[in-house]
Design a protein around this motif. Structure first.
Motif, PDB file in Angstrom:
ATOM      1  N   TRP A 182      64.405   2.037  33.556  1.00  0.00           N
ATOM      2  CA  TRP A 182      64.703   2.896  34.704  1.00  0.00           C
ATOM      3  C   TRP A 182      64.268   2.262  36.028  1.00  0.00           C
ATOM      4  O   TRP A 182      64.495   2.835  37.084  1.00  0.00           O
ATOM      5  N   PHE A 183      63.629   1.123  35.971  1.00  0.00           N
ATOM      6  CA  PHE A 183      63.117   0.499  37.189  1.00  0.00           C
ATOM      7  C   PHE A 183      64.271   0.038  38.091  1.00  0.00           C
ATOM      8  O   PHE A 183      65.296  -0.459  37.606  1.00  0.00           O
ATOM      9  N   ASP A 184      64.054   0.179  39.408  1.00  0.00           N
ATOM     10  CA  ASP A 184      64.975  -0.443  40.352  1.00  0.00           C
ATOM     11  C   ASP A 184      64.596  -1.918  40.493  1.00  0.00           C
ATOM     12  O   ASP A 184      63.633  -2.393  39.876  1.00  0.00           O
ATOM     13  N   ASP A 185      65.361  -2.651  41.289  1.00  0.00           N
ATOM     14  CA  ASP A 185      65.141  -4.099  41.396  1.00  0.00           C
ATOM     15  C   ASP A 185      63.746  -4.427  41.911  1.00  0.00           C
ATOM     16  O   ASP A 185      63.110  -5.389  41.454  1.00  0.00           O
ATOM     17  N   GLU A 186      63.262  -3.627  42.853  1.00  0.00           N
ATOM     18  CA  GLU A 186      61.939  -3.889  43.415  1.00  0.00           C
ATOM     19  C   GLU A 186      60.850  -3.674  42.380  1.00  0.00           C
ATOM     20  O   GLU A 186      59.903  -4.468  42.279  1.00  0.00           O
ATOM     21  N   GLU A 187      60.983  -2.625  41.591  1.00  0.00           N
ATOM     22  CA  GLU A 187      59.991  -2.361  40.547  1.00  0.00           C
ATOM     23  C   GLU A 187      60.079  -3.397  39.435  1.00  0.00           C
ATOM     24  O   GLU A 187      59.051  -3.848  38.908  1.00  0.00           O
ATOM     25  N   LEU A 188      61.294  -3.797  39.097  1.00  0.00           N
ATOM     26  CA  LEU A 188      61.471  -4.787  38.035  1.00  0.00           C
ATOM     27  C   LEU A 188      60.874  -6.137  38.434  1.00  0.00           C
ATOM     28  O   LEU A 188      60.383  -6.888  37.581  1.00  0.00           O
ATOM     29  N   ALA A 189      60.886  -6.422  39.734  1.00  0.00           N
ATOM     30  CA  ALA A 189      60.303  -7.676  40.210  1.00  0.00           C
ATOM     31  C   ALA A 189      58.801  -7.744  39.937  1.00  0.00           C
ATOM     32  O   ALA A 189      58.227  -8.834  39.874  1.00  0.00           O
TER      33      ALA A 189
ATOM     34  N   TRP B 281      71.755  25.014  23.804  1.00  0.00           N
ATOM     35  CA  TRP B 281      70.512  24.250  23.851  1.00  0.00           C
ATOM     36  C   TRP B 281      69.934  24.160  25.274  1.00  0.00           C
ATOM     37  O   TRP B 281      68.935  23.484  25.493  1.00  0.00           O
ATOM     38  N   LYS B 282      70.564  24.825  26.212  1.00  0.00           N
ATOM     39  CA  LYS B 282      70.191  24.699  27.624  1.00  0.00           C
ATOM     40  C   LYS B 282      68.711  24.971  27.907  1.00  0.00           C
ATOM     41  O   LYS B 282      68.069  24.203  28.642  1.00  0.00           O
ATOM     42  N   PRO B 283      68.079  26.010  27.353  1.00  0.00           N
ATOM     43  CA  PRO B 283      66.656  26.235  27.650  1.00  0.00           C
ATOM     44  C   PRO B 283      65.771  25.065  27.250  1.00  0.00           C
ATOM     45  O   PRO B 283      64.780  24.770  27.940  1.00  0.00           O
ATOM     46  N   TYR B 284      66.129  24.394  26.157  1.00  0.00           N
ATOM     47  CA  TYR B 284      65.357  23.221  25.728  1.00  0.00           C
ATOM     48  C   TYR B 284      65.677  22.012  26.604  1.00  0.00           C
ATOM     49  O   TYR B 284      64.773  21.325  27.105  1.00  0.00           O
ATOM     50  N   LEU B 285      66.968  21.758  26.827  1.00  0.00           N
ATOM     51  CA  LEU B 285      67.372  20.578  27.591  1.00  0.00           C
ATOM     52  C   LEU B 285      66.891  20.642  29.039  1.00  0.00           C
ATOM     53  O   LEU B 285      66.569  19.618  29.641  1.00  0.00           O
ATOM     54  N   ASP B 286      66.827  21.845  29.595  1.00  0.00           N
ATOM     55  CA  ASP B 286      66.334  21.996  30.966  1.00  0.00           C
ATOM     56  C   ASP B 286      64.866  21.622  31.102  1.00  0.00           C
ATOM     57  O   ASP B 286      64.392  21.299  32.198  1.00  0.00           O
ATOM     58  N   MET B 287      64.139  21.671  30.014  1.00  0.00           N
ATOM     59  CA  MET B 287      62.706  21.355  30.035  1.00  0.00           C
ATOM     60  C   MET B 287      62.428  19.858  29.926  1.00  0.00           C
ATOM     61  O   MET B 287      61.324  19.397  30.229  1.00  0.00           O
ATOM     62  N   LEU B 288      63.403  19.110  29.487  1.00  0.00           N
ATOM     63  CA  LEU B 288      63.191  17.688  29.270  1.00  0.00           C
ATOM     64  C   LEU B 288      63.193  16.931  30.601  1.00  0.00           C
ATOM     65  O   LEU B 288      63.884  17.321  31.539  1.00  0.00           O
ATOM     66  N   PRO B 289      62.422  15.862  30.700  1.00  0.00           N
ATOM     67  CA  PRO B 289      62.384  15.099  31.947  1.00  0.00           C
ATOM     68  C   PRO B 289      63.750  14.522  32.291  1.00  0.00           C
ATOM     69  O   PRO B 289      64.538  14.171  31.407  1.00  0.00           O
ATOM     70  N   GLY B 290      64.034  14.441  33.595  1.00  0.00           N
ATOM     71  CA  GLY B 290      65.314  13.912  34.048  1.00  0.00           C
ATOM     72  C   GLY B 290      65.283  12.418  34.298  1.00  0.00           C
ATOM     73  O   GLY B 290      66.321  11.751  34.266  1.00  0.00           O
ATOM     74  N   THR B 291      64.106  11.877  34.576  1.00  0.00           N
ATOM     75  CA  THR B 291      63.938  10.441  34.768  1.00  0.00           C
ATOM     76  C   THR B 291      62.676   9.997  34.039  1.00  0.00           C
ATOM     77  O   THR B 291      61.863  10.832  33.629  1.00  0.00           O
ATOM     78  N   PHE B 292      62.510   8.692  33.926  1.00  0.00           N
ATOM     79  CA  PHE B 292      61.400   8.155  33.140  1.00  0.00           C
ATOM     80  C   PHE B 292      60.748   6.981  33.857  1.00  0.00           C
ATOM     81  O   PHE B 292      61.345   6.356  34.732  1.00  0.00           O
ATOM     82  N   GLY B 293      59.513   6.700  33.442  1.00  0.00           N
ATOM     83  CA  GLY B 293      58.800   5.562  33.990  1.00  0.00           C
ATOM     84  C   GLY B 293      58.946   4.317  33.149  1.00  0.00           C
ATOM     85  O   GLY B 293      58.291   3.306  33.417  1.00  0.00           O
TER      86      GLY B 293
ATOM     87  N   TYR C  81      57.759  -0.155  27.872  1.00  0.00           N
ATOM     88  CA  TYR C  81      59.174  -0.341  27.557  1.00  0.00           C
ATOM     89  C   TYR C  81      59.815   0.945  27.049  1.00  0.00           C
ATOM     90  O   TYR C  81      60.935   1.289  27.434  1.00  0.00           O
ATOM     91  N   LEU C  82      59.103   1.657  26.193  1.00  0.00           N
ATOM     92  CA  LEU C  82      59.679   2.847  25.564  1.00  0.00           C
ATOM     93  C   LEU C  82      59.277   4.152  26.243  1.00  0.00           C
ATOM     94  O   LEU C  82      60.108   5.026  26.467  1.00  0.00           O
ATOM     95  N   TYR C  83      57.996   4.302  26.546  1.00  0.00           N
ATOM     96  CA  TYR C  83      57.474   5.603  26.946  1.00  0.00           C
ATOM     97  C   TYR C  83      57.213   5.743  28.441  1.00  0.00           C
ATOM     98  O   TYR C  83      57.094   6.852  28.950  1.00  0.00           O
ATOM     99  N   GLY C  84      57.044   4.623  29.151  1.00  0.00           N
ATOM    100  CA  GLY C  84      56.871   4.720  30.587  1.00  0.00           C
ATOM    101  C   GLY C  84      55.445   4.901  31.048  1.00  0.00           C
ATOM    102  O   GLY C  84      55.208   5.394  32.148  1.00  0.00           O
ATOM    103  N   PHE C  85      54.472   4.523  30.233  1.00  0.00           N
ATOM    104  CA  PHE C  85      53.074   4.570  30.666  1.00  0.00           C
ATOM    105  C   PHE C  85      52.319   3.433  29.997  1.00  0.00           C
ATOM    106  O   PHE C  85      52.823   2.794  29.066  1.00  0.00           O
TER     107      PHE C  85
END
Length: 590
Positions: free
Chosen positions: A156-163, A140-152, A351-355
């Motif tokens: 996924w927020f750090d403490d500063e963003e969560l504040a 499945w590597k060709p598909y998995l390599d295309m998927l985003p590695g992080t999200f908005g 919460y779910l999609y990051g936008f």
């Protein structure tokens, strides 16, 4: 890595993925997939006649069709005549719980886990995604390599963003969800994925991190579709009894499992798009490579459907993307083809999609009475029992659209019709007839299920006694319990709306105070957005990886501001409605 190097790497991954799709029977007939800035990748229209050429396939295509029998790969060339079909993907290529259980490498262990009840169907897919991503030799590597590695998304927020979310429902929900995911990872997921990686030697030395689980969880919730699989596909005659039993339980569990959180999230995005639901379908959640690269827009250009027998596409047991506009079989070349994830507020989107969506018409406000506070009120046990008997709720969602029919809205509906509709809540059981239907009822935008809760909580001791007396008239036998409608009517006749509306005003004022204490006023958020939107757009071609990280963090901050400003705006508007209702209820009492 420079931006140019990153772009070159992304292009290589894209071409590899397009070849992989074609090798496994997918057919991009009137579209292609390409990069689209911050959104990652998207689906774009092409001239219909370019079809297979746009897949990026070459004569040197080195991907064999592992996932499909050769007969189905050949069937991909037999394009159907259904107008507007721009992409077709065989269902055998979908990542579903059944697909995981049938995997020759990890399937046997996953089947045992599933049958023991150790994992549900959603977690099963997440475990598979984690194991295959960490396995260097994954097919499945060709598909998995295309998927985003992080999200908005907020988890996924750090403490500063969560504040940036302090004081909001989403802030509390995110903290709870991160703790829940961490506990699940530590207690179950880490060990199971390590076990799946030891099935062969290729991934046995890979350390499983919490971020891997966070990634798989986000991939599932941002990309999974609720797929109406044909009955004949789920229960083929060649399957043995054990497989049939497992597939049946998968179909059932997908319908009933709900993700529990404070945002009242809808769990799939397929229902709004699919037009292929029939009584012969079994709904199963899964990822569909290719189609899952469509981005969201409320004015979607396309819907997805399932083709059971191949009449629409020429490929039996396939899912296809079809242009949604009536009478249109093509769109201008280069146009992005969106699908609609559903009518979702910014709370759910972030919460779910990051936008988020600016000025989102589907935004909503959640108001709730804390259970901890309810336990502290006088006669708490009796009131909680009455709330249960009324089938009332401790929380309610207030969509933006409700404001249109309020005192300060623009609704043109007949007040007489609204009066009749709302009065039905109080006319199912006649008591003394002393309390008349309120004059403001046709403009009351707040759900009666929630107001019933507030009436009950606001009751004084003498009012409780009066309610008990009225309910005692319902039946002569101790075994006869009043209905929910009778309890609601009795409480309303004794108490009216004044106490409930006063409590509602207090809840909304507290909510506004929490929002402003956490992140400032609505006006200050508006000023911040003006500052964000007036800044120079980043030059993505010359930006470094560090600059891109800062840009992503900036985008997260902007999303937080849009969301929380919307919450403050809705709180202000619903508070104005509640305060006006309270004034009118006082007039009615006098």
């Amino acid at each position: 890595m420079s931006s140019a190097d990153a772009a070159s790497s992304d292009d290589a991954k894209l071409q590899s993925f397009l070849q992989w799709l074609q090798a496994n029977g997918a057919d991009l007939r009137g579209c292609t997939i390409r990069a689209c800035g911050r959104k990652g990748f998207g689906v774009y229209s092409t001239a219909a006649e370019t079809g297979a050429a746009e897949t990026g396939a070459t004569d040197g295509n080195h991907y064999s069709s592992y996932f499909l029998p050769q007969s189905k790969v050949l069937a991909a060339d037999q394009t159907g005549c259904c107008a507007g079909v721009v992409m077709v993907v065989p269902l055998d290529l979908a990542v579903t719980p059944m697909r995981v259980l049938q995997d020759p490498l990890v399937g046997p262990r996953c089947r045992a886990l599933f049958e023991e009840g150790g994992v549900d169907d959603r977690l099963l897919v997440m475990l598979f995604l984690m194991a295959e991503r960490l396995r260097p030799s994954s097919l499945w590597k060709p598909y998995l390599d295309m998927l985003p590695g992080t999200f908005g998304s907020s988890v996924w927020f750090d403490d500063e963003e969560l504040a940036e979310l302090e004081g909001t429902t989403l802030h509390r929900a995110t903290i709870m969800q991160k703790r829940s995911l961490q506990t699940l990872f530590d207690n179950k997921v880490k060990g199971l994925v390590e076990e799946l990686l030891h099935v062969d030697d290729s991934g046995s030395s890979t350390e499983v991190q919490f971020e891997d689980f966070l990634w798989a969880n986000s991939i599932f919730w941002t990309r999974a579709l609720n797929i109406p699989l044909p009955h004949s596909y789920v229960f083929p005659g060649s399957l043995d009894e054990q497989q049939t039993t497992t597939a049946g339980s998968l179909g059932d569990s997908s319908l009933t499992t709900q993700q529990e959180n404070d945002t009242a999230v809808k769990n799939t995005r397929g229902d709004e798009n699919s037009e292929s639901c029939t009584t012969e379908s079994i709904w199963v959640e899964g990822l569909v490579p290719g189609i899952d690269f469509c981005n969201h827009n409320v004015k979607a250009l396309a819907t997805w459907e399932v083709d059971s027998v191949g009449n629409a596409t020429g490929i039996p047991a396939s899912m296809y993307l079809r242009l949604a506009q009536v009478g249109k079989s093509s769109v201008e070349t280069g146009t992005e083809i969106y699908i609609n994830y559903g009518n979702k507020g910014n709370e759910e989107l972030l919460y779910l999609y990051g936008f988020v969506v600016d000025n989102n018409p589907d935004d909503y406000l959640m108001v709730h009475y804390p259970i901890e506070a309810l336990r502290q009120v006088q006669s708490a046990d009796i009131k909680m029992k009455l709330i249960e008997m009324q089938k009332a709720e401790l929380r309610c969602l207030l969509p933006t659209s409700l404001l249109d029919s309020g005192f300060f809205g623009t609704s043109t509906s007949s007040g007489e019709d609204d009066n009749k509709k709302n009065a039905s809540h109080f006319s199912s059981y006649s008591w003394s007839g002393q309390r008349k239907v309120p004059s403001y009822l046709h403009k009351n935008v707040f759900p009666q299920e929630f107001l019933s809760t507030l009436r009950t909580i606001a009751m004084q001791e003498y009012e409780l006694e009066q309610v008990a007396s009225l309910l005692g008239e319902v039946g002569s036998s101790e075994d006869t319990e009043p209905s929910d409608a009778e309890v609601r009517s009795a409480i309303w006749e004794v108490c009216g709306d004044h106490g409930a509306l006063g409590l509602l005003v207090d809840l909304l004022r507290v909510k506004m105070a929490e929002l402003e204490e956490g992140t400032g006023t609505e006006a200050s958020d508006s000023q911040l957005l003006v500052k964000f939107d007036s800044s120079d757009p980043e030059d993505s071609l010359s930006a470094s990886v560090e600059d891109n990280y800062k840009t992503k963090s900036k985008a997260n901050s902007r999303s937080c501001i849009v969301y929380r400003r919307g919450q403050k705006q809705l709180t202000r508007l619903f508070l104005r409605e509640a305060e006006h209702l309270l004034e009118l209820s006082e007039d009615d009492q006098t």
